[in-house]
Scaffold this motif. Structure first.
Motif, PDB file in Angstrom:
ATOM      1  N   ILE A 118     151.438  33.782 -24.728  1.00  0.00           N
ATOM      2  CA  ILE A 118     150.335  33.201 -23.969  1.00  0.00           C
ATOM      3  C   ILE A 118     149.208  32.721 -24.868  1.00  0.00           C
ATOM      4  O   ILE A 118     148.604  31.659 -24.634  1.00  0.00           O
ATOM      5  CB  ILE A 118     149.811  34.211 -22.911  1.00  0.00           C
ATOM      6  CG1 ILE A 118     148.806  33.524 -21.972  1.00  0.00           C
ATOM      7  CG2 ILE A 118     149.191  35.433 -23.569  1.00  0.00           C
ATOM      8  CD1 ILE A 118     149.379  32.488 -21.095  1.00  0.00           C
ATOM      9  N   ARG A 119     148.911  33.458 -25.920  1.00  0.00           N
ATOM     10  CA  ARG A 119     147.793  33.077 -26.792  1.00  0.00           C
ATOM     11  C   ARG A 119     148.058  31.734 -27.458  1.00  0.00           C
ATOM     12  O   ARG A 119     147.214  30.830 -27.429  1.00  0.00           O
ATOM     13  CB  ARG A 119     147.592  34.168 -27.846  1.00  0.00           C
ATOM     14  CG  ARG A 119     146.597  33.801 -28.932  1.00  0.00           C
ATOM     15  CD  ARG A 119     145.315  34.491 -28.713  1.00  0.00           C
ATOM     16  NE  ARG A 119     144.249  33.903 -29.503  1.00  0.00           N
ATOM     17  CZ  ARG A 119     143.063  34.440 -29.612  1.00  0.00           C
ATOM     18  NH1 ARG A 119     142.789  35.556 -28.964  1.00  0.00           N
ATOM     19  NH2 ARG A 119     142.121  33.873 -30.328  1.00  0.00           N
ATOM     20  N   ARG A 120     149.232  31.595 -28.067  1.00  0.00           N
ATOM     21  CA  ARG A 120     149.559  30.339 -28.755  1.00  0.00           C
ATOM     22  C   ARG A 120     149.597  29.169 -27.777  1.00  0.00           C
ATOM     23  O   ARG A 120     149.069  28.088 -28.048  1.00  0.00           O
ATOM     24  CB  ARG A 120     150.908  30.472 -29.467  1.00  0.00           C
ATOM     25  CG  ARG A 120     151.314  29.231 -30.258  1.00  0.00           C
ATOM     26  CD  ARG A 120     152.633  29.427 -30.982  1.00  0.00           C
ATOM     27  NE  ARG A 120     153.744  29.581 -30.043  1.00  0.00           N
ATOM     28  CZ  ARG A 120     154.356  30.715 -29.751  1.00  0.00           C
ATOM     29  NH1 ARG A 120     153.952  31.848 -30.334  1.00  0.00           N
ATOM     30  NH2 ARG A 120     155.362  30.764 -28.898  1.00  0.00           N
ATOM     31  N   SER A 121     150.199  29.400 -26.608  1.00  0.00           N
ATOM     32  CA  SER A 121     150.316  28.327 -25.620  1.00  0.00           C
ATOM     33  C   SER A 121     148.944  27.875 -25.114  1.00  0.00           C
ATOM     34  O   SER A 121     148.680  26.675 -24.979  1.00  0.00           O
ATOM     35  CB  SER A 121     151.177  28.791 -24.442  1.00  0.00           C
ATOM     36  OG  SER A 121     152.478  29.111 -24.863  1.00  0.00           O
ATOM     37  N   ALA A 166     145.352  41.281 -20.504  1.00  0.00           N
ATOM     38  CA  ALA A 166     144.437  41.623 -21.596  1.00  0.00           C
ATOM     39  C   ALA A 166     144.303  40.461 -22.584  1.00  0.00           C
ATOM     40  O   ALA A 166     143.200  40.164 -23.080  1.00  0.00           O
ATOM     41  CB  ALA A 166     144.925  42.878 -22.313  1.00  0.00           C
ATOM     42  N   ALA A 167     145.424  39.770 -22.866  1.00  0.00           N
ATOM     43  CA  ALA A 167     145.375  38.634 -23.782  1.00  0.00           C
ATOM     44  C   ALA A 167     144.525  37.504 -23.210  1.00  0.00           C
ATOM     45  O   ALA A 167     143.745  36.855 -23.924  1.00  0.00           O
ATOM     46  CB  ALA A 167     146.796  38.132 -24.061  1.00  0.00           C
ATOM     47  N   ILE A 168     144.660  37.282 -21.897  1.00  0.00           N
ATOM     48  CA  ILE A 168     143.868  36.229 -21.254  1.00  0.00           C
ATOM     49  C   ILE A 168     142.386  36.593 -21.264  1.00  0.00           C
ATOM     50  O   ILE A 168     141.514  35.753 -21.527  1.00  0.00           O
ATOM     51  CB  ILE A 168     144.361  35.992 -19.816  1.00  0.00           C
ATOM     52  CG1 ILE A 168     145.778  35.420 -19.836  1.00  0.00           C
ATOM     53  CG2 ILE A 168     143.416  35.066 -19.065  1.00  0.00           C
ATOM     54  CD1 ILE A 168     146.433  35.338 -18.468  1.00  0.00           C
ATOM     55  N   GLN A 169     142.084  37.873 -21.000  1.00  0.00           N
ATOM     56  CA  GLN A 169     140.689  38.304 -20.990  1.00  0.00           C
ATOM     57  C   GLN A 169     140.048  38.152 -22.372  1.00  0.00           C
ATOM     58  O   GLN A 169     138.859  37.829 -22.489  1.00  0.00           O
ATOM     59  CB  GLN A 169     140.602  39.745 -20.513  1.00  0.00           C
ATOM     60  CG  GLN A 169     140.862  39.884 -19.007  1.00  0.00           C
ATOM     61  CD  GLN A 169     141.137  41.307 -18.578  1.00  0.00           C
ATOM     62  OE1 GLN A 169     141.196  42.225 -19.414  1.00  0.00           O
ATOM     63  NE2 GLN A 169     141.327  41.525 -17.276  1.00  0.00           N
ATOM     64  N   GLN A 228     136.195  34.429 -25.598  1.00  0.00           N
ATOM     65  CA  GLN A 228     135.978  33.455 -26.663  1.00  0.00           C
ATOM     66  C   GLN A 228     135.625  32.075 -26.119  1.00  0.00           C
ATOM     67  O   GLN A 228     134.991  31.271 -26.810  1.00  0.00           O
ATOM     68  CB  GLN A 228     137.228  33.354 -27.539  1.00  0.00           C
ATOM     69  CG  GLN A 228     137.564  34.648 -28.257  1.00  0.00           C
ATOM     70  CD  GLN A 228     138.938  34.615 -28.904  1.00  0.00           C
ATOM     71  OE1 GLN A 228     139.641  33.614 -28.842  1.00  0.00           O
ATOM     72  NE2 GLN A 228     139.304  35.714 -29.537  1.00  0.00           N
ATOM     73  N   ARG A 229     136.050  31.770 -24.888  1.00  0.00           N
ATOM     74  CA  ARG A 229     135.774  30.468 -24.251  1.00  0.00           C
ATOM     75  C   ARG A 229     135.132  30.688 -22.882  1.00  0.00           C
ATOM     76  O   ARG A 229     135.731  30.400 -21.846  1.00  0.00           O
ATOM     77  CB  ARG A 229     137.066  29.666 -24.113  1.00  0.00           C
ATOM     78  CG  ARG A 229     137.738  29.291 -25.417  1.00  0.00           C
ATOM     79  CD  ARG A 229     136.936  28.237 -26.161  1.00  0.00           C
ATOM     80  NE  ARG A 229     136.838  27.015 -25.404  1.00  0.00           N
ATOM     81  CZ  ARG A 229     137.672  25.971 -25.553  1.00  0.00           C
ATOM     82  NH1 ARG A 229     138.674  26.041 -26.408  1.00  0.00           N
ATOM     83  NH2 ARG A 229     137.517  24.870 -24.846  1.00  0.00           N
ATOM     84  N   PRO A 230     133.911  31.236 -22.864  1.00  0.00           N
ATOM     85  CA  PRO A 230     133.281  31.534 -21.562  1.00  0.00           C
ATOM     86  C   PRO A 230     133.115  30.272 -20.726  1.00  0.00           C
ATOM     87  O   PRO A 230     132.693  29.232 -21.206  1.00  0.00           O
ATOM     88  CB  PRO A 230     131.916  32.120 -21.956  1.00  0.00           C
ATOM     89  CG  PRO A 230     131.697  31.667 -23.362  1.00  0.00           C
ATOM     90  CD  PRO A 230     133.036  31.551 -23.993  1.00  0.00           C
ATOM     91  N   GLY A 231     133.486  30.400 -19.455  1.00  0.00           N
ATOM     92  CA  GLY A 231     133.351  29.285 -18.524  1.00  0.00           C
ATOM     93  C   GLY A 231     134.528  28.344 -18.483  1.00  0.00           C
ATOM     94  O   GLY A 231     134.668  27.567 -17.531  1.00  0.00           O
ATOM     95  N   ALA A 232     135.393  28.393 -19.502  1.00  0.00           N
ATOM     96  CA  ALA A 232     136.525  27.464 -19.534  1.00  0.00           C
ATOM     97  C   ALA A 232     137.762  28.041 -18.907  1.00  0.00           C
ATOM     98  O   ALA A 232     138.637  27.294 -18.441  1.00  0.00           O
ATOM     99  CB  ALA A 232     136.831  27.081 -20.996  1.00  0.00           C
ATOM    100  N   ILE A 233     137.895  29.379 -18.894  1.00  0.00           N
ATOM    101  CA  ILE A 233     139.116  30.030 -18.390  1.00  0.00           C
ATOM    102  C   ILE A 233     138.752  30.978 -17.262  1.00  0.00           C
ATOM    103  O   ILE A 233     137.819  31.760 -17.367  1.00  0.00           O
ATOM    104  CB  ILE A 233     139.825  30.822 -19.520  1.00  0.00           C
ATOM    105  CG1 ILE A 233     140.194  29.889 -20.674  1.00  0.00           C
ATOM    106  CG2 ILE A 233     141.061  31.518 -18.992  1.00  0.00           C
ATOM    107  CD1 ILE A 233     140.770  30.611 -21.876  1.00  0.00           C
ATOM    108  N   ARG A 234     139.499  30.869 -16.180  1.00  0.00           N
ATOM    109  CA  ARG A 234     139.354  31.810 -15.052  1.00  0.00           C
ATOM    110  C   ARG A 234     140.680  32.488 -14.803  1.00  0.00           C
ATOM    111  O   ARG A 234     141.751  31.881 -14.908  1.00  0.00           O
ATOM    112  CB  ARG A 234     138.908  31.044 -13.792  1.00  0.00           C
ATOM    113  CG  ARG A 234     137.528  30.441 -13.903  1.00  0.00           C
ATOM    114  CD  ARG A 234     137.236  29.479 -12.777  1.00  0.00           C
ATOM    115  NE  ARG A 234     137.375  30.141 -11.487  1.00  0.00           N
ATOM    116  CZ  ARG A 234     137.357  29.491 -10.310  1.00  0.00           C
ATOM    117  NH1 ARG A 234     137.239  28.180 -10.305  1.00  0.00           N
ATOM    118  NH2 ARG A 234     137.486  30.147  -9.176  1.00  0.00           N
ATOM    119  N   LEU A 235     140.626  33.787 -14.471  1.00  0.00           N
ATOM    120  CA  LEU A 235     141.845  34.574 -14.219  1.00  0.00           C
ATOM    121  C   LEU A 235     141.808  35.085 -12.783  1.00  0.00           C
ATOM    122  O   LEU A 235     140.812  35.660 -12.352  1.00  0.00           O
ATOM    123  CB  LEU A 235     141.911  35.744 -15.193  1.00  0.00           C
ATOM    124  CG  LEU A 235     143.093  36.702 -15.009  1.00  0.00           C
ATOM    125  CD1 LEU A 235     144.427  35.979 -15.164  1.00  0.00           C
ATOM    126  CD2 LEU A 235     142.958  37.873 -15.978  1.00  0.00           C
TER     127      LEU A 235
END
Length: 304
Positions: free
Chosen positions: A256-259, A289-292, A297-304
């Motif tokens: 997930i991190r690399r993708s 945990a990886a997504i969090q 590191q990218r606040p506002g760009a990623i939502r889970l």
């Protein structure tokens, strides 16, 4: 220097390295320089936005002393070359400046030029540049946009080949990617930015598919800065991303991190404001945990 004297104009660049001299000479020959000069008012304040080594600005200032010409360019080395080439012309100046954050006061110029500049930027950034140009012009002011369009196909192909040479061999252009648009797309964008537009082919006898867009500042642009203000949206309201990407994930801890790094890099290069929405169906591994970690590191760009 007399109007139309390309030899005298190019002689001002004898100090440049051969790659720069070749680039300036080719640009002088291929860009319809003197017909463009004839389109510009003979007096008043004129801005050459993205002026490069200053070729067009120098021609404008030398051929009409009543013009006050200002060249604005992002790359410092090109600004220095333009200043050196323009020595002795009291109605010509150059300064560094970012077209995405143009600092000119509103109504500063009677005319402005964007000559083979917009194709270097994706659509969202083109809008910002045009909104800044609109603001810098007086009401009724003239903006000349000179751009390669995508037809006829063989001339478009010549332009793509020339850009490859400039980027990879001469290295006279800083790489931001190439974003050519059709005539219709250019017209639509210019009108959305508050201009009245008259378009005309400008490539007769030339190998590039150039069109000239004569634009008059008529009304407030639809775009200002980073976001578009729709008529029903009050200024100062919260801005929303232009693009939402929804991605389901499950048991993706191992990749997930690399993708997501690759996906975020691509989305950032588009220049469009975006959000990435990830839907995790209770993965039993460390996907969440990886997504969090990426969220932090990218606040506002990623939502889970």
């Amino acid at each position: 220097m007399e109007r139309g004297d390309s030899r005298a104009l190019l002689a001002r660049y004898r100090f440049c390295p051969w790659r720069e001299r070749l680039h300036v000479a080719l640009r002088c020959r291929m860009m319809n320089l003197w017909p463009l000069e004839a389109e510009v008012p003979r007096e008043g304040r004129v801005a050459d936005l993205g002026s490069g080594q200053g070729l067009a600005a120098l021609a404008l200032a030398a051929s009409a002393p009543a013009r006050e010409v200002v060249g604005i360019e992002r790359e410092e080395r090109k600004v220095e070359a333009a200043r050196r080439a323009g020595r002795g012309l009291g109605n010509l100046s150059f300064r560094p400046g970012d077209l995405l954050a143009l600092a000119e006061p509103e109504g500063s110029f009677d005319a402005a030029l964007l000559l083979d500049v917009l194709y270097l930027w994706p659509a969202e950034m083109k809008r910002r540049i045009l909104a800044n140009a609109h603001r810098a012009l007086r009401t009724g002011g003239l903006l000349l946009v000179h751009e390669v369009v995508t037809t006829p196909a063989w001339k478009y192909g010549v332009a793509l080949l020339q850009e490859w040479v400039a980027l990879n061999i001469l290295r006279t252009t800083a790489s931001r990617g190439i974003h050519y648009a059709s005539r219709e797309e250019n017209e639509s964008l210019l009108r959305a930015c508050g201009f009245e537009v008259e378009a005309a082919p400008f490539h007769r006898g030339r190998p590039y598919a150039h069109w000239l867009f004569r634009c008059r500042k008529a009304c407030p642009p639809a775009w200002e800065g980073d976001e578009m203000h729709a008529p029903s949206e009050p200024r100062g309201s919260p801005s929303f991303p232009r693009l939402s990407v929804v991605l389901p994930v499950f048991r993706a801890e191992g990749f997930i991190r690399r993708s997501l790094d690759d996906l975020l890099a691509w989305l950032t290069r588009t220049g469009v404001s975006f959000e990435l929405i990830l839907v995790d169906d209770r993965s039993p591994d460390g996907t969440a945990a990886a997504i969090q970690q990426l969220q932090s590191q990218r606040p506002g760009a990623i939502r889970l």
